[in-house]
Design a protein around this motif. Structure first.
Motif, PDB file in Angstrom:
ATOM      1  N   ASN A 193       0.838  -1.210   0.000  1.00 17.49           N
ATOM      2  CA  ASN A 193       0.000   0.000   0.000  1.00 17.49           C
ATOM      3  C   ASN A 193       0.866   1.251   0.000  1.00 17.49           C
ATOM      4  O   ASN A 193       0.665   2.174  -0.798  1.00 17.49           O
ATOM      5  N   ASN A 194       1.810   1.306   0.916  1.00 12.91           N
ATOM      6  CA  ASN A 194       2.694   2.449   1.059  1.00 12.91           C
ATOM      7  C   ASN A 194       3.662   2.560  -0.107  1.00 12.91           C
ATOM      8  O   ASN A 194       3.901   3.660  -0.640  1.00 12.91           O
ATOM      9  N   VAL A 195       4.219   1.432  -0.537  1.00 11.32           N
ATOM     10  CA  VAL A 195       5.238   1.467  -1.578  1.00 11.32           C
ATOM     11  C   VAL A 195       4.670   1.920  -2.916  1.00 11.32           C
ATOM     12  O   VAL A 195       5.311   2.701  -3.640  1.00 11.32           O
TER      13      VAL A 195
ATOM     14  N   HIS B 128      14.784   8.221  -4.670  1.00 12.73           N
ATOM     15  CA  HIS B 128      13.849   8.486  -3.577  1.00 12.73           C
ATOM     16  C   HIS B 128      14.033   7.408  -2.524  1.00 12.73           C
ATOM     17  O   HIS B 128      14.049   6.212  -2.835  1.00 12.73           O
ATOM     18  N   TYR B 129      14.170   7.819  -1.262  1.00 17.65           N
ATOM     19  CA  TYR B 129      14.258   6.868  -0.162  1.00 17.65           C
ATOM     20  C   TYR B 129      12.847   6.474   0.239  1.00 17.65           C
ATOM     21  O   TYR B 129      12.089   7.272   0.792  1.00 17.65           O
ATOM     22  N   CYS B 130      12.503   5.236  -0.033  1.00 16.33           N
ATOM     23  CA  CYS B 130      11.157   4.720   0.214  1.00 16.33           C
ATOM     24  C   CYS B 130      11.126   4.066   1.589  1.00 16.33           C
ATOM     25  O   CYS B 130      11.310   2.859   1.723  1.00 16.33           O
ATOM     26  N   ILE B 131      10.900   4.873   2.625  1.00 17.29           N
ATOM     27  CA  ILE B 131      10.882   4.356   3.994  1.00 17.29           C
ATOM     28  C   ILE B 131       9.650   3.473   4.187  1.00 17.29           C
ATOM     29  O   ILE B 131       8.554   3.807   3.739  1.00 17.29           O
ATOM     30  N   GLY B 132       9.841   2.362   4.906  1.00 16.52           N
ATOM     31  CA  GLY B 132       8.790   1.361   4.980  1.00 16.52           C
ATOM     32  C   GLY B 132       7.848   1.459   6.149  1.00 16.52           C
ATOM     33  O   GLY B 132       6.904   0.678   6.239  1.00 16.52           O
TER      34      GLY B 132
END
Length: 403
Positions: free
Chosen positions: A108-110, A204-208
């Motif tokens: 969902n977030n990613v 982009h740093y895709c924080i989880g």
């Protein structure tokens, strides 16, 4: 943030306006903020601006909603746990994030962050991962959108989660082993952030999780809000009272819990976050700063961050997202702990009673329900909505070793 409160009929409190955006300085009460090297400040400012614009853009929202529906498989099911309900004397509903594409709520977030990164002109995604589910989701989204992905993962977690490491490679991601510190999630976060400093123009740093510098805790919660919004509508259709008495979710950094709680924070439901006993920042932690934000962290007498422990790699983190710390301060959410032994028992009982094999992370939430059912904490006859954040395929080696 509007912190106005009203009393509920359970003796608790409800944030009247719900979980809104943080203050102008990125704070949820005393927590959050933006504690980053000067070189990353422009990137955080840009991300805040771009997220606000995208989240207000109906075309972006429609694009994300369509991907969540036709690619990620939303809405996920709300499954009544009939046999466990009868055994425990409660009504237990399971929000099935384990049924989402890639096997957890992480997608969902990613998908949201990957679409935002592409909108910003970025060509590469950077991620950290513990259990590997966020890494798999990031690799998946990168493949879908024609981007490259670099995933940092502690050497200990690489050993524990070999299946997900292989999956990331199949999807085209580069998995970078991290051998410093405890060789787990905290150290993977350290290395991912260091790498971002040198690659900020292209990546982009895709924080989880709901951690990191502002706007990440807020942005990730908003991308995960779909869990709580769906669950609230599903509970309204399933329960006579419309809303459950208890809403329960596991907490490491806390993204599945934040997304779940967002759907119920303005109802009388009691919000319960369940941490690993060896990583219980809300129980044993103190205020501190790590990974760009202020929150509760496990620390020694000198203020140094202590190593966390959990049988689940995804909860092996010494802190908690800032909004969770704020909800605890308000008294709106309660945070409890369970042991590794209780978690293993919960996995087995769910398998045998309902035919559902959940992740070790998700089993923390169930472990508390199994322990508390029938007590003053969770009285007989209560209705409980529990988020199963992921499926347990990845944990088979750990379970085989523990058996």
């Amino acid at each position: 943030m509007d912190n106005s409160l009203v009393s509920d009929n359970h003796g608790g409190i409800v944030a009247a306006a719900g979980m809104r955006e943080p203050s102008g300085t990125g704070r949820f009460g005393d927590y959050g903020g933006q504690f980053v090297p000067e070189s990353l400040v422009p990137a955080c400012v840009e991300l805040d601006r771009e997220f606000r614009q995208a989240w207000a853009d109906p075309r972006f929202r429609q694009q994300l909603e369509r991907l969540l529906a036709v690619y990620a498989g939303r809405p996920t099911a709300m499954t009544p746990a009939w046999r466990l309900s009868a055994e425990l004397g409660i009504t237990l509903l399971l929000k099935r994030e384990d049924l989402a594409h890639t096997g957890s709520h992480k997608i969902n977030n990613v998908l949201g962050q990957a679409l935002l990164a592409r909108r910003m002109g970025k060509t590469r995604l950077i991620a950290e991962t513990g259990a590997g589910q966020h890494g798999v989701a990031t690799a998946t989204a990168a493949a879908l959108l024609g981007m490259s992905a670099t995933v940092f993962m502690g050497e200990r977690d690489i050993e524990r989660q070999a299946l997900n490491v292989f999956r990331m490679g199949m999807l085209g991601a580069e998995v970078v082993p991290v051998g410093s510190g405890s060789r787990t999630l905290k150290d993977a976060c350290n290395e991912a952030m260091r790498h971002w400093v040198g690659a900020v123009d292209e990546a982009h740093y895709c924080i989880g999780s709901v951690m990191g510098p502002h706007p990440y805790p807020w942005m990730v919660r908003e991308f995960q809000r779909v869990i709580g919004d769906e669950a609230r509508a599903q509970c309204a259709a399933e329960l006579t009272a419309g809303t459950p008495d208890y809403v329960v979710a596991c907490v490491g950094g806390g993204s599945n819990a934040a997304g779940t709680f967002a759907g119920f924070v303005d109802t009388p439901a009691r919000l319960i976050g369940v941490e690993a006993e060896g990583g219980a920042a809300m129980t044993f932690g103190a205020n501190g700063v790590l990974h760009g934000y202020r929150s509760k962290f496990l620390q020694d007498e000198h203020g140094q961050v202590r190593e966390a422990h959990s049988i689940s790699a995804g909860l092996d983190y010494p802190g908690v997202g800032p909004e969770h710390a704020h909800l605890a301060d308000l008294g709106r959410a309660r945070y409890v702990t369970v042991s590794d032994e209780e978690v293993l028992d919960a996995v087995n009982r769910l398998c045998r009673a309902e035919g559902i094999f959940c992740a070790l992370e998700s089993a923390h939430a169930l472990a508390w329900v199994l322990r508390a059912a029938g007590s003053a904490e969770l009285p007989t006859g209560s209705t409980v909505m529990l988020t199963l954040s992921g499926r347990g395929d990845k944990d088979m080696p750990a379970l085989m070793e523990a058996s």
